[in-house]
Design a protein around this motif. Structure first.
Motif, PDB file in Angstrom:
ATOM      1  N   VAL A 202      94.644   3.166  48.887  1.00 58.66           N
ATOM      2  CA  VAL A 202      95.550   4.307  49.011  1.00 58.66           C
ATOM      3  C   VAL A 202      95.834   4.916  47.637  1.00 58.66           C
ATOM      4  O   VAL A 202      95.855   6.151  47.483  1.00 58.66           O
ATOM      5  N   ALA A 203      96.034   4.077  46.641  1.00 60.85           N
ATOM      6  CA  ALA A 203      96.283   4.585  45.294  1.00 60.85           C
ATOM      7  C   ALA A 203      95.113   5.427  44.801  1.00 60.85           C
ATOM      8  O   ALA A 203      95.298   6.468  44.157  1.00 60.85           O
ATOM      9  N   ALA A 204      93.900   5.002  45.107  1.00 61.82           N
ATOM     10  CA  ALA A 204      92.718   5.768  44.709  1.00 61.82           C
ATOM     11  C   ALA A 204      92.636   7.088  45.465  1.00 61.82           C
ATOM     12  O   ALA A 204      92.213   8.111  44.913  1.00 61.82           O
ATOM     13  N   LEU A 205      93.045   7.072  46.725  1.00 61.12           N
ATOM     14  CA  LEU A 205      92.962   8.285  47.541  1.00 61.12           C
ATOM     15  C   LEU A 205      93.934   9.358  47.078  1.00 61.12           C
ATOM     16  O   LEU A 205      93.631  10.561  47.165  1.00 61.12           O
ATOM     17  N   VAL A 206      95.100   8.961  46.611  1.00 60.05           N
ATOM     18  CA  VAL A 206      96.086   9.958  46.191  1.00 60.05           C
ATOM     19  C   VAL A 206      95.905  10.378  44.738  1.00 60.05           C
ATOM     20  O   VAL A 206      96.618  11.262  44.253  1.00 60.05           O
ATOM     21  N   ALA A 207      94.942   9.774  44.039  1.00 57.09           N
ATOM     22  CA  ALA A 207      94.720  10.123  42.632  1.00 57.09           C
ATOM     23  C   ALA A 207      94.067  11.487  42.480  1.00 57.09           C
ATOM     24  O   ALA A 207      94.316  12.200  41.507  1.00 57.09           O
ATOM     25  N   ALA A 208      93.217  11.871  43.432  1.00 61.71           N
ATOM     26  CA  ALA A 208      92.526  13.160  43.344  1.00 61.71           C
ATOM     27  C   ALA A 208      93.450  14.287  43.779  1.00 61.71           C
ATOM     28  O   ALA A 208      94.379  14.079  44.573  1.00 61.71           O
ATOM     29  N   PRO A 209      93.222  15.514  43.283  1.00 64.10           N
ATOM     30  CA  PRO A 209      94.057  16.652  43.694  1.00 64.10           C
ATOM     31  C   PRO A 209      94.023  16.864  45.203  1.00 64.10           C
ATOM     32  O   PRO A 209      92.961  16.815  45.828  1.00 64.10           O
ATOM     33  N   ARG A 210      95.187  17.108  45.791  1.00 65.44           N
ATOM     34  CA  ARG A 210      95.295  17.162  47.252  1.00 65.44           C
ATOM     35  C   ARG A 210      94.394  18.224  47.873  1.00 65.44           C
ATOM     36  O   ARG A 210      93.708  17.966  48.866  1.00 65.44           O
ATOM     37  N   ASP A 211      94.386  19.433  47.329  1.00 69.07           N
ATOM     38  CA  ASP A 211      93.609  20.504  47.948  1.00 69.07           C
ATOM     39  C   ASP A 211      92.118  20.191  47.929  1.00 69.07           C
ATOM     40  O   ASP A 211      91.392  20.532  48.880  1.00 69.07           O
ATOM     41  N   ALA A 212      91.650  19.543  46.870  1.00 71.21           N
ATOM     42  CA  ALA A 212      90.235  19.178  46.807  1.00 71.21           C
ATOM     43  C   ALA A 212      89.917  18.104  47.844  1.00 71.21           C
ATOM     44  O   ALA A 212      88.843  18.115  48.464  1.00 71.21           O
TER      45      ALA A 212
ATOM     46  N   VAL B  79     103.427  14.182  52.797  1.00 67.17           N
ATOM     47  CA  VAL B  79     102.577  13.012  53.067  1.00 67.17           C
ATOM     48  C   VAL B  79     101.107  13.369  52.896  1.00 67.17           C
ATOM     49  O   VAL B  79     100.615  14.354  53.452  1.00 67.17           O
ATOM     50  N   ARG B  80     100.406  12.541  52.130  1.00 66.67           N
ATOM     51  CA  ARG B  80      98.967  12.718  51.909  1.00 66.67           C
ATOM     52  C   ARG B  80      98.141  11.643  52.596  1.00 66.67           C
ATOM     53  O   ARG B  80      97.014  11.897  53.003  1.00 66.67           O
ATOM     54  N   VAL B  81      98.688  10.429  52.695  1.00 70.85           N
ATOM     55  CA  VAL B  81      97.955   9.310  53.281  1.00 70.85           C
ATOM     56  C   VAL B  81      98.849   8.610  54.292  1.00 70.85           C
ATOM     57  O   VAL B  81     100.026   8.363  54.031  1.00 70.85           O
TER      58      VAL B  81
ATOM     59  N   ARG C 238      88.588  29.579  42.655  1.00 73.53           N
ATOM     60  CA  ARG C 238      89.603  30.618  42.551  1.00 73.53           C
ATOM     61  C   ARG C 238      90.983  30.031  42.367  1.00 73.53           C
ATOM     62  O   ARG C 238      91.805  30.554  41.602  1.00 73.53           O
ATOM     63  N   ASP C 239      91.246  28.921  43.064  1.00 73.77           N
ATOM     64  CA  ASP C 239      92.546  28.264  42.920  1.00 73.77           C
ATOM     65  C   ASP C 239      92.739  27.726  41.517  1.00 73.77           C
ATOM     66  O   ASP C 239      93.799  27.888  40.896  1.00 73.77           O
ATOM     67  N   LEU C 240      91.704  27.058  40.985  1.00 76.38           N
ATOM     68  CA  LEU C 240      91.808  26.499  39.636  1.00 76.38           C
ATOM     69  C   LEU C 240      91.943  27.585  38.584  1.00 76.38           C
ATOM     70  O   LEU C 240      92.537  27.371  37.513  1.00 76.38           O
TER      71      LEU C 240
END
Length: 263
Positions: free
Chosen positions: A214-224, A54-56, A256-258
């Motif tokens: 919500v769709a916009a929020l989950v579009a970006a990479p989770r760790d960022a 779950v992200r959001v 470093r992750d990227l």
């Protein structure tokens, strides 16, 4: 279309998870989603039940009101079935009273977790505990009929469900004090202007507007997203130089992750 079965459905709280999005719904519209200790325990359980995917988290209320606040039955001598009344709690020791309120607060604090983003979709009344529950979320989408009100002080109490910190952070000390002490309603247009709400839409568009956000929020990479949320959450408590250090550390982890050099 197959309907997703709830992971939790008890005491006025329902949790449904669809991949990266969880929806927590207050399900007692006949009482305008009035809150009780049982509901708060169910909210805590919902937070603990979230899968790691779950992200959001979307928080919403069924019916015409998001939540009209604490069920007044809490202040009657009999209280709720199987629960000590608030009057009994007040007559108990200070340690018990403090620990009980701390347990109630747990229902509100998990929505600020660093590994998720939380969005409140708010319509109609969001009063007292309802206002504080909406304030527990990172973002708020409101219907044009929303009525925020902090009524505790008017009743001889104080807002104690973790709402004071975000309220001051969003609108400033002077406005927060005035809102709490007068107990007045804050409507949709003021909510957007003051920062209490991110956007206000007609009531029949609330669900769609929330879905789009919500769709916009989950579009970006989770760790960022997680690193950015934690940076912003801590900004008010840091000096500029301390925030610069935190930014550098966070960006170093991301780079470093990227580059495939993460732990």
């Amino acid at each position: 279309m197959t309907k997703t079965a709830p992971l939790l459905d008890k005491d006025g709280v329902q949790l449904i998870v669809d991949d990266t999005i969880a929806t927590v719904t207050l399900t007692n519209p006949d009482k305008r989603n009035a809150q009780s200790p049982a509901l708060w325990r169910a909210l805590v359980e919902a937070g603990r039940s979230l899968p790691g995917s779950v992200r959001v988290v979307v928080l919403r209320g069924e019916g015409k009101s998001f939540s009209a606040g604490l069920d007044r039955q809490a202040f009657t001598p009999e209280g709720f079935d199987g629960e000590p009344s608030f009057i009994d709690l007040a007559r108990g020791g200070e340690e018990l009273l403090d620990s009980t309120i701390a347990e109630y607060q747990d229902a509100f604090t998990w929505l600020r977790r660093g590994d998720i983003l939380s969005v409140a979709a708010v319509q109609g009344h969001a009063i007292g505990a309802g206002f504080q529950l909406a304030l527990s979320c990172d973002l708020r989408v409101v219907a044009d009929d929303v009525q925020f009100s902090m009524r505790e002080t008017s009743l001889g109490l104080v807002p104690d469900l973790t709402g004071t910190h975000p309220l001051v952070g969003l609108v400033g000390y002077a406005r927060a004090l005035e809102i709490c002490v007068t107990g007045r309603y804050v409507h949709a247009d003021e909510a957007v202007r003051s920062g209490l709400a991110n956007v206000a839409v007609p009531g029949d568009q609330l669900e769609d507007a929330t879905r789009d956000l919500v769709a916009a929020l989950v579009a970006a990479p989770r760790d960022a997203v997680i690193e950015t949320k934690v940076l912003l959450q801590g900004a008010a408590g840091r000096t500029l130089d301390e925030q610069r250090v935190a930014e550098r550390a966070a960006q170093g982890r991301r780079l470093r992750d990227l580059a495939g050099l993460g732990d």
